[in-house]
Design an enzyme around this catalytic site. Structure first.
Site, short mmCIF file in Angstrom:
data_model
loop_
_atom_site.label_atom_id
_atom_site.label_comp_id
_atom_site.label_asym_id
_atom_site.label_seq_id
_atom_site.Cartn_x
_atom_site.Cartn_y
_atom_site.Cartn_z
N HIS A 52 10.84 6.15 -0.08
CA HIS A 52 10.10 4.96 0.37
C HIS A 52 9.92 4.92 1.89
CE1 HIS A 52 8.77 0.87 0.93
NE2 HIS A 52 9.90 0.54 1.49
N HIS A 76 13.39 1.15 8.44
CA HIS A 76 13.06 -0.27 8.30
C HIS A 76 13.91 -1.01 7.27
CE1 HIS A 76 10.48 0.84 4.80
NE2 HIS A 76 10.68 -0.40 4.42
N GLU A 80 18.87 -4.22 6.32
CA GLU A 80 18.89 -5.10 5.16
C GLU A 80 19.73 -4.52 4.01
OE1 GLU A 80 18.02 -8.00 5.12
OE2 GLU A 80 17.76 -8.63 3.05
N ASP A 81 19.60 -3.23 3.75
CA ASP A 81 20.15 -2.67 2.52
C ASP A 81 21.38 -1.77 2.68
OD1 ASP A 81 18.10 -3.90 1.24
OD2 ASP A 81 16.85 -2.12 1.03
N ASP A 143 4.70 -1.10 4.80
CA ASP A 143 5.78 -1.23 3.82
C ASP A 143 5.22 -1.85 2.54
OD1 ASP A 143 8.42 -1.49 2.72
OD2 ASP A 143 8.49 -3.56 3.45
MN MN Z 1 10.64 -1.33 2.46
#
Ligand code: MN
Length: 726
Positions: A52, A76, A80-81, A143
């Site tokens: 991704h 990116h 967050e992840d 994205d």
């Molecule tokens: Mn993404």
């Protein structure tokens, strides 16, 4: 299943092709870092997660963005992840990359889901305002594009909610930023989830008619190309079928079936100059039948996203209508890639060259001094720097000028709320009236029926004109006596400052004349207006200053006379091949004045300039009338035309017309019919719905020019056509 290697290779290819200045070492480090961080995650289709970010970085590279943006795209989803932090990314890849990733993360956390229609626009703006750096928006759009491309692996509910968000927020933003190509793909892709049946019906129809369509397009393309090359206009022509969602939307809006639908085809003609755009328009109109009401001039009036083109719809011999878009190469680049195009343009762009568009300049304004490398890093989203977006307690988004306070918010809700305000809460805590609001704040206004009304200080605290005028309104109504006293003091103080005695206002002959100029019934009315702030004392005095001064002095100052020398060289020539001979002077420089642009046949005079030879004016040119000035008489000389009649002379016309649709189209057609090719056209809006054009072109002489002028006068709505006289 897609593999890491496939995506890594295509990303590098995109970088090499579209972003060749990228630091490949940084890219490789980012790929390794992101791969390590995401190593335990899988995509919905079972492939490794890193695919991704690689795909998003590929799209970012295709836009031609810089190294930081590509690295930011690779990282990116890290904050967050995964366990990655802002500080770690800053240490490894620099502060700027860390901020990009942080910005994307912030946007990822907010649900920009659909609410009421009128709220959607404010959500888009809030999205922009939260982004700070335009590259954050671009990465987020890329994205979303990749998520949309791989939406088939998501649950049905998610497909629909994400596709709605794409239609409501992302596609319009891509449009706003002028990124037509990405906007089309987002819309077409989202449509297949929002109305699968409608989408496939349309695709099937287009597939079935493919061969027919291609033959038609090639035929039209050739026809236009032959014509334009015959008249010597260099251009590039392409034809296409419009994108699926735009056809779909038109079917819905006009309630038509595909067979009834108007134009499926769009042709694009790319030329070198703006004047050629209009020349091509004239030829297209001559070759094909025009569909009335479909002409749009986005060159003289660009769309808000700075899209520029001429659009017209015509009908070919086959009876099939099609649209033609005519634009220059630069307009084309901006139309395709929008704001991203500026990364490409900056390379060929010298500071202050004036080639870039205004909105880009606005974005770059604060970065003018720094060098090209640096300004990319600090490029900010300042489109909404002058606005702040806050929520009401019920979740309504209110847009206010930046720096706004609870007072502005209260008056934005209703003047009744502002006038009875006794306090305010920001994010559930009591706040002062003068506290500045920030994006995303929730603001609540406390009111009371027994409130005393606004205070005059509020006029200095509030930021919005809306609040200011509502507060002034209140004072105007509630406090007339007080306003008169305040206004009188301020007005008379200002008079004394200018050495004018306030007693002059009592002059009974003068007073009615003054009140008329001021547009007030009485002095008290004016004082009241000054008192509540409707007009300033300085401004009021400005209107009557002359009268007051005249009354206090008896004689006016003697007038000065001045002769203008406007002549600018547009053609410099030795006489003989200049087309003009000067009486009693054998050899001198000749130039044709730019103010009146004479052509053979005009009655002309020459003016001996200081050091630039003789400038030729029309005898009726206002500048030539200065010949009456005895001081200059000796410098005016007799001249006459000697031309073979083949040499073209540039001249300028001024056209005044009622503004209407297709005016420029008729204009271009008229000139084409007279075999005239425009060199330059400049238009401006005038009062009363009129517009004025200054058009420059070449003619052989006065008789041809007269014919052109008569032809232009015959155009509907044209009020006046006259020779240019600047
Ligand atoms: Mn993404």
């Amino acid at each position: 299943m897609e593999t890491f290697e496939q995506h890594y290779t295509t990303m590098l290819q995109a970088i090499r092709t579209y972003a060749p200045n990228t630091d490949l070492d940084a890219v490789e480090r980012a790929v390794r870092y992101a791969d390590e961080k995401h190593k335990d995650q899988k995509r919905k289709d079972g492939s490794p997660y890193i695919i991704h970010p690689l795909a998003v970085a590929e799209i970012v590279a295709e836009l031609g963005l810089d190294t930081d943006a590509i690295v930011g795209a690779l990282l990116h989803d890290c904050i967050e992840d995964t366990t990655a932090s802002h500080d770690e990314i800053a240490k490894l890849f620099g502060q700027s990359v860390a901020e990009l990733v942080e910005g994307v993360t912030k946007l990822t956390r907010v649900e920009f889901s659909t609410r009421e229609e009128q709220q959607v626009e404010n959500l888009r703006k809030m999205f922009m305002a939260m982004s700070k750096d335009i590259r954050v928006v671009l990465i987020k759009i890329c994205d979303r594009l990749h998520n949309q491309r791989t939406m088939e692996y998501q649950s049905k509910a998610k497909q629909i909610s994400k596709s709605e968000e794409t239609m409501d927020v992302y596609a319009p933003l891509a449009h706003r930023l002028g990124m037509q190509k990405i906007k089309w793909e987002l819309e077409d892709n989202a449509l297949q989830y929002l109305d699968p049946e409608g989408y496939h019906e349309l695709m099937d129809y287009l597939d079935a008619h493919k061969a027919e369509a291609e033959a038609f397009m090639e035929n039209v393309r050739k026809k236009i190309s032959d014509k334009l090359s015959a008249v010597g206009i260099e251009c590039e022509i392409s034809g296409r079928i419009k994108h699926v969602y735009s056809i779909y939307r038109k079917m819905k809006e006009q309630n038509k079936t595909l067979d009834e639908l108007y134009d499926l085809y769009a042709f694009r003609v790319i030329v070198e100059s703006i004047s050629d755009c209009y020349n091509v328009l004239g030829h297209i109109h001559e070759m094909f039948k025009l569909v009335p009401g479909r002409f749009k001039d986005y060159i003289s009036t660009p769309k808000p996203n700075n899209y520029q083109s001429l659009h017209t719809t015509v009908i070919g011999e086959e009876g099939i209508p099609f649209e033609v878009q005519i634009r220059t190469r630069e307009m084309h680049e901006i139309a395709e890639n929008g704001i991203a195009a500026h990364w490409k343009y900056k390379e060929g762009m010298e500071a202050g060259e004036g080639k870039e568009f205004d909105w880009i300049r606005r974005l770059l304004d604060s970065q003018q001094e720094t060098d090209a490398e640096d300004y990319l890093h600090s490029l900010k989203v300042d489109m909404f720097d002058d606005e702040v977006f806050v929520f009401s307690p019920k979740g309504k988004v209110i847009s206010l000028p930046a720096g706004s306070t609870p007072i502005d918010f209260a008056y934005a809700i209703h003047s009744g709320v502002g006038n009875t305000m006794i306090g305010a809460k920001i994010n559930n805590r009591i706040a002062g009236y003068d506290v500045q609001l920030h994006n995303g704040d929730v603001v609540e206004i406390l009111t009371s029926k027994s409130a005393k009304g606004p205070s005059r200080d509020w006029l200095n605290i509030c930021k919005s004109n809306q609040a200011r005028s509502k507060i002034k309104q209140w004072f105007k109504k509630e406090k007339r006596e007080e306003n008169i006293a305040r206004g009188k003091t301020s007005f008379e103080g200002e008079l004394r400052r200018m050495n004018i005695s306030p007693a002059m206002l009592q002059n009974e002959e003068l007073l009615p004349q003054l009140l008329k100029k001021l547009s007030f019934e009485s002095l008290d009315d004016m004082y009241a207006a000054i008192g509540y702030g409707g007009i300033t004392a300085v401004k009021a005095i400005g209107k009557i200053r002359e009268d007051l001064l005249k009354a206090s002095r008896s004689e006016a100052a003697p007038k000065e006379t001045k002769v203008l020398e406007i002549a600018q060289p547009i053609q410099q020539n030795r006489h003989g091949d200049s087309g003009v001979i000067v009486e009693d002077i054998d050899s001198c420089m000749i130039k044709f004045s730019r103010c009146c642009t004479p052509v053979p046949g005009d009655d002309i005079v020459g003016f001996i300039t200081k050091g630039y030879g003789v400038s030729i004016h029309r005898r009726d040119c206002p500048n030539a009338r200065a010949a009456n000035n005895p001081d200059l008489a000796a410098r005016w000389v007799n001249v006459s035309w000697v031309t073979s009649g083949d040499k073209p002379f540039a001249t300028t016309l001024e056209v005044l017309a009622e503004d209407r649709d297709a005016l420029l189209l008729d204009f271009a057609t008229a000139l084409t019919s007279q075999q005239i090719r425009m060199k330059e056209i400049v238009g401006k809006d005038m009062a009363g719905g009129r517009c004025q054009f200054t058009v420059t072109f070449e003619v052989k002489g006065l008789s041809q020019l007269t014919a052109v002028m008569n032809r232009l006068r015959a155009i509907e709505g044209v009020v006046e056509v006259k020779r240019g006289q600047n």
